[in-house]
Design a protein around this motif. Structure first.
Motif, short mmCIF file in Angstrom:
data_model
loop_
_atom_site.label_atom_id
_atom_site.label_comp_id
_atom_site.label_asym_id
_atom_site.label_seq_id
_atom_site.Cartn_x
_atom_site.Cartn_y
_atom_site.Cartn_z
N GLY A 149 0.79 -1.22 0.00
CA GLY A 149 0.00 0.00 0.00
C GLY A 149 0.82 1.27 0.00
N THR A 150 2.14 1.16 -0.05
CA THR A 150 3.01 2.32 -0.05
C THR A 150 3.08 2.91 -1.45
OG1 THR A 150 4.33 1.30 1.67
CG2 THR A 150 5.31 3.16 0.50
N PRO A 151 2.84 4.22 -1.62
CA PRO A 151 2.93 4.82 -2.95
C PRO A 151 4.32 4.63 -3.55
CG PRO A 151 1.89 6.33 -1.40
CD PRO A 151 2.43 5.19 -0.60
N LEU A 152 4.35 4.32 -4.83
CA LEU A 152 5.60 4.12 -5.54
C LEU A 152 6.08 5.44 -6.12
CD1 LEU A 152 4.70 0.84 -7.46
CD2 LEU A 152 6.20 1.03 -5.49
N SER A 153 7.37 5.69 -6.06
CA SER A 153 7.92 6.92 -6.61
C SER A 153 8.15 6.77 -8.10
CB SER A 153 9.24 7.25 -5.91
OG SER A 153 9.92 8.28 -6.60
N ALA A 154 7.82 7.82 -8.86
CA ALA A 154 8.04 7.78 -10.30
C ALA A 154 9.52 7.75 -10.64
CB ALA A 154 7.38 9.01 -10.94
N LEU A 155 10.37 8.14 -9.72
CA LEU A 155 11.80 8.23 -9.99
C LEU A 155 12.60 7.10 -9.33
CD1 LEU A 155 12.32 12.08 -9.60
CD2 LEU A 155 11.74 10.76 -11.64
N ALA A 156 11.91 6.17 -8.69
CA ALA A 156 12.60 5.05 -8.05
C ALA A 156 12.92 3.96 -9.06
CB ALA A 156 11.74 4.49 -6.92
N GLU A 157 13.95 3.18 -8.77
CA GLU A 157 14.26 2.01 -9.58
C GLU A 157 13.27 0.91 -9.21
OE1 GLU A 157 16.06 -0.21 -12.47
OE2 GLU A 157 16.44 1.89 -11.99
N THR A 163 6.81 3.20 -24.38
CA THR A 163 8.16 2.69 -24.23
C THR A 163 8.75 3.06 -22.87
OG1 THR A 163 8.48 2.93 -26.62
CG2 THR A 163 10.44 2.64 -25.28
N ALA A 164 8.52 4.30 -22.43
CA ALA A 164 9.08 4.76 -21.16
C ALA A 164 8.43 4.08 -19.97
CB ALA A 164 8.93 6.28 -21.05
N ALA A 165 7.23 3.54 -20.14
CA ALA A 165 6.57 2.85 -19.02
C ALA A 165 7.36 1.63 -18.57
CB ALA A 165 5.16 2.44 -19.43
N VAL A 166 8.17 1.04 -19.45
CA VAL A 166 8.92 -0.17 -19.09
C VAL A 166 9.98 0.12 -18.04
CG1 VAL A 166 10.37 -2.04 -19.95
CG2 VAL A 166 8.39 -1.29 -21.27
N PRO A 167 10.93 1.05 -18.26
CA PRO A 167 11.88 1.32 -17.18
C PRO A 167 11.23 1.96 -15.96
CG PRO A 167 12.19 2.87 -18.98
CD PRO A 167 11.25 1.82 -19.48
N ASP A 168 10.08 2.59 -16.12
CA ASP A 168 9.36 3.14 -14.96
C ASP A 168 8.88 2.04 -14.02
OD1 ASP A 168 9.62 5.75 -15.78
OD2 ASP A 168 7.56 5.97 -16.49
N ARG A 169 8.41 0.92 -14.59
CA ARG A 169 7.68 -0.06 -13.78
C ARG A 169 8.31 -1.46 -13.72
NH1 ARG A 169 2.45 1.57 -12.76
NH2 ARG A 169 2.58 -0.10 -11.21
N VAL A 170 9.19 -1.79 -14.65
CA VAL A 170 9.67 -3.17 -14.76
C VAL A 170 11.08 -3.27 -14.19
CG1 VAL A 170 10.15 -5.08 -16.35
CG2 VAL A 170 8.28 -3.47 -16.85
N PRO A 171 11.33 -4.19 -13.25
CA PRO A 171 12.69 -4.38 -12.73
C PRO A 171 13.63 -4.89 -13.82
CG PRO A 171 11.23 -6.10 -11.92
CD PRO A 171 10.36 -5.11 -12.63
N ARG A 172 14.91 -4.68 -13.63
CA ARG A 172 15.89 -4.96 -14.67
C ARG A 172 15.84 -6.40 -15.18
NH1 ARG A 172 19.95 -1.09 -15.33
NH2 ARG A 172 19.87 0.62 -13.83
#
Length: 421
Positions: free
Chosen positions: A8-16, A145-154
């Motif tokens: 339930g913790t909000p995710l940061s748009a700039l976090a890995e 395309t940018a949604a992938v590095p925003d949300r998907v782990p390496r």
């Protein structure tokens, strides 16, 4: 609404990102990606050519020349639009997130532009409509395309890149099919417009985007915004080498495809060259689909990218060399199959490799847009390079030999990337 992790913790748009995305998210994003490619390739494969044939008489231009001018203008718009809209989405602080507003606006604008193109009455309205299609759909594509590095782990990006690649291929086929069966140019554009808009809705409606807090948006400066599109090779050498390798391998592939019809007709003297192109495209598509997801998943599991990109590039160069050295119909079939295998692995794993090397989270969309220029620029460069080779410097044997050398150079230069295994 801001996305949250399972606790339930909000995710940061700039976090890995560290939490793996689910099948529903992957399926919805892949559908959105495929819908955008439907909007591009229905016109490119069928509809623009039909309009050029209708509009060319009386203009002093052949249908081939008219089509080249229109698609060339659209390609120039695409080269600029993708990185610019990627950068704008990076700075977006809307309540619906950074990427979703641009996916909605881009797909809606693309649908309207396709309908405008359906009503074109000559070359100028045709060119305007196609440039608007490129402008708007690139806005949506940059955000997807940018949604992938925003949300998907390496270590999940290879498989996600594979599914996006498969959706791209199916979008090309689907757009061509809709344009063919919808009943005329107007019906074809309408069908592509509807699919383009409807196809992004599952992702937009079901999955909330990450919101950028206004405090994290850098202050606006036109000069700094323009300067941000230069990725210094000195500051980011790995990204520069990765861009160059992608450009070279895509240029090699573009050189192979550009004159395929003429190669079958004039060099191999194949009886039905149009049908021959269709057969080779089908063979290539089947082997590409068979490897695009598998290659990405495999690279995720072993945790490595470079060996997959290197060997897929080598495989493509060998297949291109077959077109130069074994100029027969069986040789063309073999080359098409092997090219599909190589390009399938390259498509998914190279995408993951690029996202692994993005310099900052704040500029993911812009940086991916600059990287995507390495996909579009070869479509502009290939005709300028191929025409003099075929005409003056040795014909098709030399063309495919040069293409093989360029592709092999791209594969070898991947070794210059030091920041990833």
């Amino acid at each position: 609404m801001t996305a949250a992790d399972p606790a339930g913790t909000p995710l940061s748009a700039l976090a890995e990102p560290v939490e793996r995305v689910g099948r529903g998210w992957i399926s919805a994003l892949s559908l959105a990606n495929g819908a955008i490619w439907v909007g591009w390739y229905g016109p490119l494969q069928i509809l623009l050519a039909s309009q050029a044939e209708d509009f060319a008489p009386g203009t002093g231009l052949s249908k081939e020349t008219m089509l080249a001018w229109v698609t060339g203008a659209g390609a120039v718009v695409s080269l600029v639009a993708n990185p610019v809209f990627g950068a704008l989405s990076d700075r977006t602080t809307a309540r619906r997130g950074r990427r979703t507003p641009w996916i909605v606006a881009g797909s809606a604008g693309g649908a309207l532009s396709l309908l405008l193109l359906a009503g074109a009455g000559g070359i100028w309205t045709m060119a305007l409509g196609w440039c608007l299609v490129q402008l708007t759909l690139n806005a949506a594509f940059a955000a997807v395309t940018a949604a992938v590095p925003d949300r998907v782990p390496r270590l999940q990006r290879g498989s996600v890149g594979g599914w996006l690649g498969a959706a791209q291929i199916l979008g090309v086929v689907g757009g061509t099919g809709l344009a063919t069966v919808a009943g005329g140019v107007g019906g074809g554009y309408a069908a592509c417009a509807v699919f383009t808009l409807v196809g992004v809705l599952p992702y937009v409606l079901r999955f909330p985007d990450l919101r950028l807090p206004p405090a994290h948006r850098p202050p606006w400066s036109g000069r700094s915004f323009a300067a941000s599109f230069r990725l210094s090779p000195r500051d980011h050498p790995d990204l520069a080498w990765a861009w160059l390798t992608r450009f070279l391998i895509n240029l090699s592939n573009a050189l192979v495809l550009l004159y395929l019809l003429y190669y079958l007709r004039d060099r191999l003297h194949y009886g039905d060259p149009e049908n021959g192109v269709l057969i080779l495209t089908a063979v290539n598509g089947v082997t590409l689909l068979a490897t695009v997801v598998v290659g990405g998943v495999w690279s995720d599991r072993v945790g490595r990218r470079k060996p997959f990109v290197i060997w897929s590039g080598v495989l493509m160069a060998l297949a291109t060399g077959v077109l130069s050295g074994w100029q027969t119909w069986p040789g063309a079939i073999l080359a098409a199959a092997v090219l599909g295998v190589g390009f399938g692995v390259f498509t998914s794993v190279d995408f993951a490799l690029m996202t692994d090397m993005l310099p900052t989270a704040l500029d993911r969309g812009k940086d991916l847009g600059v990287i995507n220029v390495a996909n579009a620029l070869p479509q502009v460069a290939a005709p300028a390079l191929a025409a003099p080779i075929v005409t003056y410097l040795g014909g098709y044997r030399m063309l495919y030999l040069v293409a093989a050398v360029i592709g092999l150079a791209g594969a070898v230069l991947v070794r210059r990337i030091r920041g990833v295994d």
